[in-house]
Scaffold this motif. Structure first.
Motif, PDB file in Angstrom:
ATOM      1  N   TYR A  35       0.832  -1.196   0.000  1.00 37.87           N
ATOM      2  CA  TYR A  35       0.000   0.000   0.000  1.00 37.87           C
ATOM      3  C   TYR A  35       0.866   1.245   0.000  1.00 37.87           C
ATOM      4  O   TYR A  35       1.866   1.329   0.716  1.00 37.87           O
ATOM      5  CB  TYR A  35      -0.881   0.013   1.250  1.00 37.87           C
ATOM      6  CG  TYR A  35      -1.674   1.280   1.438  1.00 37.87           C
ATOM      7  CD1 TYR A  35      -2.921   1.429   0.839  1.00 37.87           C
ATOM      8  CD2 TYR A  35      -1.187   2.326   2.208  1.00 37.87           C
ATOM      9  CE1 TYR A  35      -3.657   2.585   1.008  1.00 37.87           C
ATOM     10  CE2 TYR A  35      -1.923   3.486   2.378  1.00 37.87           C
ATOM     11  CZ  TYR A  35      -3.150   3.610   1.774  1.00 37.87           C
ATOM     12  OH  TYR A  35      -3.872   4.756   1.938  1.00 37.87           O
ATOM     13  N   SER A  36       0.492   2.219  -0.788  1.00 40.06           N
ATOM     14  CA  SER A  36       1.086   3.544  -0.706  1.00 40.06           C
ATOM     15  C   SER A  36       0.099   4.547  -1.284  1.00 40.06           C
ATOM     16  O   SER A  36      -0.237   4.487  -2.469  1.00 40.06           O
ATOM     17  CB  SER A  36       2.406   3.642  -1.460  1.00 40.06           C
ATOM     18  OG  SER A  36       2.925   4.961  -1.326  1.00 40.06           O
ATOM     19  N   LYS A  37      -0.342   5.428  -0.448  1.00 38.05           N
ATOM     20  CA  LYS A  37      -1.304   6.436  -0.876  1.00 38.05           C
ATOM     21  C   LYS A  37      -0.692   7.447  -1.843  1.00 38.05           C
ATOM     22  O   LYS A  37      -1.364   7.939  -2.747  1.00 38.05           O
ATOM     23  CB  LYS A  37      -1.865   7.159   0.348  1.00 38.05           C
ATOM     24  CG  LYS A  37      -2.953   8.150   0.035  1.00 38.05           C
ATOM     25  CD  LYS A  37      -3.572   8.707   1.291  1.00 38.05           C
ATOM     26  CE  LYS A  37      -4.732   9.619   0.987  1.00 38.05           C
ATOM     27  NZ  LYS A  37      -5.387  10.096   2.204  1.00 38.05           N
ATOM     28  N   TYR A  38       0.590   7.753  -1.671  1.00 38.03           N
ATOM     29  CA  TYR A  38       1.192   8.848  -2.428  1.00 38.03           C
ATOM     30  C   TYR A  38       2.233   8.422  -3.461  1.00 38.03           C
ATOM     31  O   TYR A  38       2.676   9.260  -4.237  1.00 38.03           O
ATOM     32  CB  TYR A  38       1.804   9.863  -1.469  1.00 38.03           C
ATOM     33  CG  TYR A  38       0.771  10.483  -0.570  1.00 38.03           C
ATOM     34  CD1 TYR A  38      -0.163  11.390  -1.076  1.00 38.03           C
ATOM     35  CD2 TYR A  38       0.678  10.131   0.768  1.00 38.03           C
ATOM     36  CE1 TYR A  38      -1.135  11.944  -0.267  1.00 38.03           C
ATOM     37  CE2 TYR A  38      -0.298  10.681   1.587  1.00 38.03           C
ATOM     38  CZ  TYR A  38      -1.199  11.583   1.073  1.00 38.03           C
ATOM     39  OH  TYR A  38      -2.172  12.119   1.873  1.00 38.03           O
ATOM     40  N   ALA A  39       2.626   7.160  -3.495  1.00 37.46           N
ATOM     41  CA  ALA A  39       3.611   6.728  -4.492  1.00 37.46           C
ATOM     42  C   ALA A  39       2.985   6.744  -5.882  1.00 37.46           C
ATOM     43  O   ALA A  39       1.817   6.414  -6.049  1.00 37.46           O
ATOM     44  CB  ALA A  39       4.125   5.336  -4.171  1.00 37.46           C
ATOM     45  N   ARG A  40       3.789   7.132  -6.859  1.00 42.85           N
ATOM     46  CA  ARG A  40       3.328   7.106  -8.248  1.00 42.85           C
ATOM     47  C   ARG A  40       3.741   5.809  -8.940  1.00 42.85           C
ATOM     48  O   ARG A  40       3.063   5.332  -9.839  1.00 42.85           O
ATOM     49  CB  ARG A  40       3.897   8.291  -9.018  1.00 42.85           C
ATOM     50  CG  ARG A  40       3.240   9.612  -8.665  1.00 42.85           C
ATOM     51  CD  ARG A  40       3.654  10.710  -9.629  1.00 42.85           C
ATOM     52  NE  ARG A  40       5.088  10.924  -9.669  1.00 42.85           N
ATOM     53  CZ  ARG A  40       5.744  11.779  -8.883  1.00 42.85           C
ATOM     54  NH1 ARG A  40       5.094  12.481  -7.986  1.00 42.85           N
ATOM     55  NH2 ARG A  40       7.044  11.922  -8.994  1.00 42.85           N
ATOM     56  N   ASP A  92       6.762  12.174  -4.835  1.00 43.50           N
ATOM     57  CA  ASP A  92       7.307  13.508  -4.590  1.00 43.50           C
ATOM     58  C   ASP A  92       8.210  13.525  -3.360  1.00 43.50           C
ATOM     59  O   ASP A  92       7.960  12.840  -2.373  1.00 43.50           O
ATOM     60  CB  ASP A  92       6.181  14.515  -4.359  1.00 43.50           C
ATOM     61  CG  ASP A  92       5.345  14.738  -5.603  1.00 43.50           C
ATOM     62  OD1 ASP A  92       5.886  14.580  -6.717  1.00 43.50           O
ATOM     63  OD2 ASP A  92       4.154  15.054  -5.460  1.00 43.50           O
ATOM     64  N   TYR A  93       9.265  14.329  -3.446  1.00 42.53           N
ATOM     65  CA  TYR A  93      10.086  14.618  -2.277  1.00 42.53           C
ATOM     66  C   TYR A  93       9.650  15.999  -1.794  1.00 42.53           C
ATOM     67  O   TYR A  93      10.022  17.024  -2.358  1.00 42.53           O
ATOM     68  CB  TYR A  93      11.576  14.608  -2.607  1.00 42.53           C
ATOM     69  CG  TYR A  93      12.422  14.825  -1.376  1.00 42.53           C
ATOM     70  CD1 TYR A  93      12.680  13.781  -0.502  1.00 42.53           C
ATOM     71  CD2 TYR A  93      12.937  16.075  -1.081  1.00 42.53           C
ATOM     72  CE1 TYR A  93      13.441  13.981   0.647  1.00 42.53           C
ATOM     73  CE2 TYR A  93      13.692  16.286   0.064  1.00 42.53           C
ATOM     74  CZ  TYR A  93      13.936  15.234   0.916  1.00 42.53           C
ATOM     75  OH  TYR A  93      14.682  15.429   2.065  1.00 42.53           O
ATOM     76  N   ALA A  94       8.782  16.006  -0.779  1.00 39.08           N
ATOM     77  CA  ALA A  94       8.222  17.246  -0.240  1.00 39.08           C
ATOM     78  C   ALA A  94       8.126  17.103   1.273  1.00 39.08           C
ATOM     79  O   ALA A  94       7.056  16.837   1.824  1.00 39.08           O
ATOM     80  CB  ALA A  94       6.861  17.521  -0.850  1.00 39.08           C
ATOM     81  N   PRO A  95       9.257  17.250   1.990  1.00 38.50           N
ATOM     82  CA  PRO A  95       9.264  17.036   3.442  1.00 38.50           C
ATOM     83  C   PRO A  95       8.230  17.872   4.196  1.00 38.50           C
ATOM     84  O   PRO A  95       7.658  17.395   5.177  1.00 38.50           O
ATOM     85  CB  PRO A  95      10.686  17.424   3.848  1.00 38.50           C
ATOM     86  CG  PRO A  95      11.497  17.198   2.614  1.00 38.50           C
ATOM     87  CD  PRO A  95      10.586  17.563   1.481  1.00 38.50           C
ATOM     88  N   ALA A  96       7.962  19.072   3.748  1.00 39.00           N
ATOM     89  CA  ALA A  96       6.980  19.923   4.436  1.00 39.00           C
ATOM     90  C   ALA A  96       5.582  19.303   4.406  1.00 39.00           C
ATOM     91  O   ALA A  96       4.765  19.572   5.277  1.00 39.00           O
ATOM     92  CB  ALA A  96       6.944  21.319   3.805  1.00 39.00           C
ATOM     93  N   ARG A 100       8.745  11.910   1.603  1.00 36.67           N
ATOM     94  CA  ARG A 100      10.207  11.818   1.493  1.00 36.67           C
ATOM     95  C   ARG A 100      10.605  10.703   0.539  1.00 36.67           C
ATOM     96  O   ARG A 100      11.479   9.903   0.839  1.00 36.67           O
ATOM     97  CB  ARG A 100      10.814  11.605   2.869  1.00 36.67           C
ATOM     98  CG  ARG A 100      10.755  12.850   3.723  1.00 36.67           C
ATOM     99  CD  ARG A 100      11.406  12.609   5.074  1.00 36.67           C
ATOM    100  NE  ARG A 100      11.715  13.818   5.765  1.00 36.67           N
ATOM    101  CZ  ARG A 100      10.854  14.609   6.361  1.00 36.67           C
ATOM    102  NH1 ARG A 100       9.582  14.325   6.303  1.00 36.67           N
ATOM    103  NH2 ARG A 100      11.235  15.692   6.983  1.00 36.67           N
ATOM    104  N   PHE A 101       9.939  10.626  -0.594  1.00 37.41           N
ATOM    105  CA  PHE A 101      10.296   9.603  -1.579  1.00 37.41           C
ATOM    106  C   PHE A 101      11.678   9.914  -2.138  1.00 37.41           C
ATOM    107  O   PHE A 101      11.988  11.067  -2.440  1.00 37.41           O
ATOM    108  CB  PHE A 101       9.270   9.568  -2.711  1.00 37.41           C
ATOM    109  CG  PHE A 101       7.939   9.029  -2.298  1.00 37.41           C
ATOM    110  CD1 PHE A 101       7.721   7.664  -2.230  1.00 37.41           C
ATOM    111  CD2 PHE A 101       6.909   9.889  -1.951  1.00 37.41           C
ATOM    112  CE1 PHE A 101       6.489   7.159  -1.843  1.00 37.41           C
ATOM    113  CE2 PHE A 101       5.675   9.391  -1.567  1.00 37.41           C
ATOM    114  CZ  PHE A 101       5.466   8.028  -1.515  1.00 37.41           C
ATOM    115  N   ASP A 102      12.506   8.886  -2.247  1.00 36.47           N
ATOM    116  CA  ASP A 102      13.863   9.037  -2.773  1.00 36.47           C
ATOM    117  C   ASP A 102      14.272   7.699  -3.364  1.00 36.47           C
ATOM    118  O   ASP A 102      14.865   6.873  -2.685  1.00 36.47           O
ATOM    119  CB  ASP A 102      14.821   9.479  -1.674  1.00 36.47           C
ATOM    120  CG  ASP A 102      16.230   9.711  -2.174  1.00 36.47           C
ATOM    121  OD1 ASP A 102      16.455   9.633  -3.388  1.00 36.47           O
ATOM    122  OD2 ASP A 102      17.103   9.965  -1.337  1.00 36.47           O
TER     123      ASP A 102
END
Length: 103
Positions: A35-40, A92-96, A100-102
């Motif tokens: 599961y990942s809500k934000y992974a593309r 996205d890498y958007a820590p705010a 923190r995808f990398d």
């Protein structure tokens, strides 16, 4: 999609999203669901035994994404007992925003 390594030819197809985690079928196929809500994108990285280098990296095809779940059936793995795996998730890498995808 096919890949080849020292054991046999590997194929990846649409998985069963109701089977969570890594679920072997006893015949050399494993259903992988994460599961990942934000992974593309999601890539399954496969290792044999204690090898530090992967023998295969399989990107989940678009049909292997069901909503926020990635699910694929992988065949041709051979010695499933010695298999190790991890997932490489891309987004996205958007820590705010808590991302923190990398890859």
């Amino acid at each position: 999609m096919k890949r080849s390594h020292g054991i046999s030819a590997i194929t990846i197809s649409e998985g069963d999203v109701s089977l969570r985690g890594a679920t072997p079928d006893g015949e050399g196929q494993v259903n992988f669901t994460v599961y990942s809500k934000y992974a593309r994108r999601c890539t399954l990285v496969l290792f044999d035994g204690n090898d530090v280098a992967p023998f295969a990296e399989l990107e989940f095809p678009p049909q292997c994404r069901k909503g926020e779940w990635f699910s694929a059936k992988v065949a041709g793995l051979g010695r499933v007992a010695s298999l190790r795996y991890c997932y490489r998730m891309e987004g996205d890498y958007a820590p705010a925003e808590g991302h923190r995808f990398d890859a």
